[in-house]
Motif scaffolding. Structure first.
Motif, mmCIF file in Angstrom:
data_model
loop_
_atom_site.group_PDB
_atom_site.id
_atom_site.type_symbol
_atom_site.label_atom_id
_atom_site.label_comp_id
_atom_site.label_asym_id
_atom_site.label_seq_id
_atom_site.Cartn_x
_atom_site.Cartn_y
_atom_site.Cartn_z
ATOM 1 N N THR A 1 -76.458 81.420 -55.378
ATOM 2 C CA THR A 1 -75.938 80.997 -56.678
ATOM 3 C C THR A 1 -75.699 82.233 -57.544
ATOM 4 O OG1 THR A 1 -78.117 80.718 -57.730
ATOM 5 C CG2 THR A 1 -77.210 78.827 -56.527
ATOM 6 N N GLY A 2 -74.647 82.167 -58.359
ATOM 7 C CA GLY A 2 -74.308 83.313 -59.208
ATOM 8 C C GLY A 2 -73.895 84.521 -58.389
ATOM 9 N N GLY A 3 -73.036 84.307 -57.405
ATOM 10 C CA GLY A 3 -72.704 85.370 -56.461
ATOM 11 C C GLY A 3 -71.538 86.254 -56.838
ATOM 12 N N GLY B 1 -76.258 89.049 -57.718
ATOM 13 C CA GLY B 1 -75.678 88.071 -56.799
ATOM 14 C C GLY B 1 -74.588 88.660 -55.926
ATOM 15 N N GLU B 2 -73.732 89.475 -56.512
ATOM 16 C CA GLU B 2 -72.673 90.122 -55.729
ATOM 17 C C GLU B 2 -73.272 91.043 -54.671
ATOM 18 O OE1 GLU B 2 -68.748 93.022 -56.313
ATOM 19 O OE2 GLU B 2 -69.891 92.340 -58.060
ATOM 20 N N GLN B 3 -74.328 91.769 -55.040
ATOM 21 C CA GLN B 3 -74.989 92.637 -54.068
ATOM 22 C C GLN B 3 -75.594 91.816 -52.931
ATOM 23 O OE1 GLN B 3 -75.429 95.961 -53.678
ATOM 24 N NE2 GLN B 3 -74.077 96.456 -55.383
ATOM 25 N N MET B 4 -76.088 90.634 -53.236
ATOM 26 C CA MET B 4 -76.635 89.775 -52.195
ATOM 27 C C MET B 4 -75.550 89.269 -51.257
ATOM 28 S SD MET B 4 -79.549 87.614 -54.189
ATOM 29 C CE MET B 4 -81.105 88.382 -54.663
ATOM 30 N N VAL B 5 -74.408 88.896 -51.823
ATOM 31 C CA VAL B 5 -73.286 88.486 -50.982
ATOM 32 C C VAL B 5 -72.931 89.609 -50.005
ATOM 33 C CG1 VAL B 5 -70.830 87.928 -50.960
ATOM 34 C CG2 VAL B 5 -72.347 86.834 -52.637
ATOM 35 N N ASP C 1 -81.523 100.040 -58.722
ATOM 36 C CA ASP C 1 -80.189 99.551 -58.395
ATOM 37 C C ASP C 1 -80.291 98.120 -57.856
ATOM 38 O OD1 ASP C 1 -77.803 99.225 -56.335
ATOM 39 O OD2 ASP C 1 -77.241 100.828 -57.715
ATOM 40 N N PRO C 2 -79.286 97.263 -58.136
ATOM 41 C CA PRO C 2 -79.330 95.881 -57.631
ATOM 42 C C PRO C 2 -79.451 95.778 -56.119
ATOM 43 C CG PRO C 2 -77.612 96.103 -59.282
ATOM 44 C CD PRO C 2 -78.126 97.488 -59.014
ATOM 45 N N VAL C 3 -79.014 96.798 -55.397
ATOM 46 C CA VAL C 3 -79.049 96.718 -53.938
ATOM 47 C C VAL C 3 -80.461 96.512 -53.422
ATOM 48 C CG1 VAL C 3 -79.272 99.216 -53.523
ATOM 49 C CG2 VAL C 3 -78.164 97.769 -51.817
ATOM 50 N N TYR C 4 -81.466 97.004 -54.143
ATOM 51 C CA TYR C 4 -82.840 96.883 -53.647
ATOM 52 C C TYR C 4 -83.381 95.467 -53.796
ATOM 53 C CZ TYR C 4 -82.504 101.864 -53.245
ATOM 54 O OH TYR C 4 -82.082 103.121 -52.887
ATOM 55 N N VAL C 5 -82.879 94.726 -54.763
ATOM 56 C CA VAL C 5 -83.229 93.311 -54.852
ATOM 57 C C VAL C 5 -82.576 92.550 -53.698
ATOM 58 C CG1 VAL C 5 -83.222 91.268 -56.323
ATOM 59 C CG2 VAL C 5 -83.350 93.542 -57.354
ATOM 60 N N ALA C 6 -81.327 92.883 -53.419
ATOM 61 C CA ALA C 6 -80.633 92.246 -52.303
ATOM 62 C C ALA C 6 -81.330 92.524 -50.979
ATOM 63 C CB ALA C 6 -79.181 92.729 -52.248
ATOM 64 N N ARG C 7 -81.843 93.742 -50.817
ATOM 65 C CA ARG C 7 -82.526 94.069 -49.558
ATOM 66 C C ARG C 7 -83.817 93.265 -49.398
ATOM 67 N NH1 ARG C 7 -79.048 95.511 -46.216
ATOM 68 N NH2 ARG C 7 -80.879 95.651 -44.879
#
Length: 249
Positions: free
Chosen positions: A18-20, A25-29, A218-224
């Motif tokens: 959600t919220g991608g 959210g974009e980093q998670m996608v 950085d948001p990337v670390y939440v995505a990881r």
């Protein structure tokens, strides 16, 4: 360049975020698409959603998560295209600042709708598919703001604190079906929105001093972290908080 792990268990897994369309959210996608997963996301920003979907070749539906009926319909539409979801990331939220003196009952309810209510109903919408598949992973986004007693957004902080209760009770209810439910607890993550609205040199320096690590996040670390929790490597992780806050709690 940082070299991140690949998780073979995520290849071809169906993932709903959600919220991608922006920020974390974009980093998670991007992170899940990079694992070879079948990714779909919900967002209400039409232009940003189209750009992210085209960039990573993933599915999406436009949706205002405050409208539960529309949200459930959108999830069904996405599942019809990619299959029942084995991973759900409840990422969408807005940390709008507000003075406690100005909060009305209507504003309070709207903040709960934006930051909490939809999480339960998206879980409800995907759970039967996960049960039929023999398991799954649900990841809810919390916040360390209330752990740190940050002010100026009491409705947001209350909603985010409630996420932890939602995670733990649903982990108990869904655990018998091998569905894991966890909370990621981000610190101050340097999304474009944060940089634009609140990240002044003075506030950043003060925050650095509160972290154990000196680097901004950085948001990337939440995505990881989300990628790990969705993978089979995290098969025995549930009902827990996973901090991505550089030691600032």
């Amino acid at each position: 360049m940082t070299k991140f792990a690949l998780y073979p268990s995520l290849k071809d897994k169906t993932v709903l975020i959600t919220g991608g369309a922006s920020g974390i959210g974009e980093q998670m996608v991007e992170a899940f698409a990079g694992q070879g997963a079948k990714v779909a996301f919900l967002d209400k920003d039409e232009s940003a959603s189209a750009a992210v979907a085209a960039r990573f070749k993933v599915e999406h539906e436009l949706c205002d998560l405050r409208d539960i009926g529309h949200t459930q319909t959108a999830i069904k539409a996405l599942a019809a295209r990619v299959g029942n979801f084995s991973v759900l990331v409840n990422n969408a939220a807005r940390d709008d600042r507000h003075d406690w003196r100005d909060v009305t009952p209507g504003y309070w309810d709207e903040r709960m709708n934006v930051n909490l209510r939809h999480m339960f109903f998206t879980m409800q919408a995907v759970a039967d598919g996960m049960i039929a598949a023999g398991g799954g992973s649900i990841i809810n986004m919390g916040s360390n703001s209330w752990w740190e007693a940050v002010g100026n957004f009491p409705a947001y902080a209350t909603a985010k604190a409630a996420v932890h209760g939602l995670t733990r009770t649903m982990a108990r209810d869904l655990g018998q079906h091998r569905i894991r439910v966890n909370t990621i607890v981000p610190g101050w993550i340097m999304t474009d929105r944060q940089k634009k609205l609140w990240a002044t040199p003075e506030s950043l320096e003060k925050h650095r001093q509160n972290q154990c690590l000196p680097d901004l996040i950085d948001p990337v670390y939440v995505a990881r972290m989300a990628v790990f929790l969705a993978s089979d490597d995290a098969a025995m992780c549930t009902a827990s908080n996973f901090m991505v806050e550089a030691g600032s709690v």
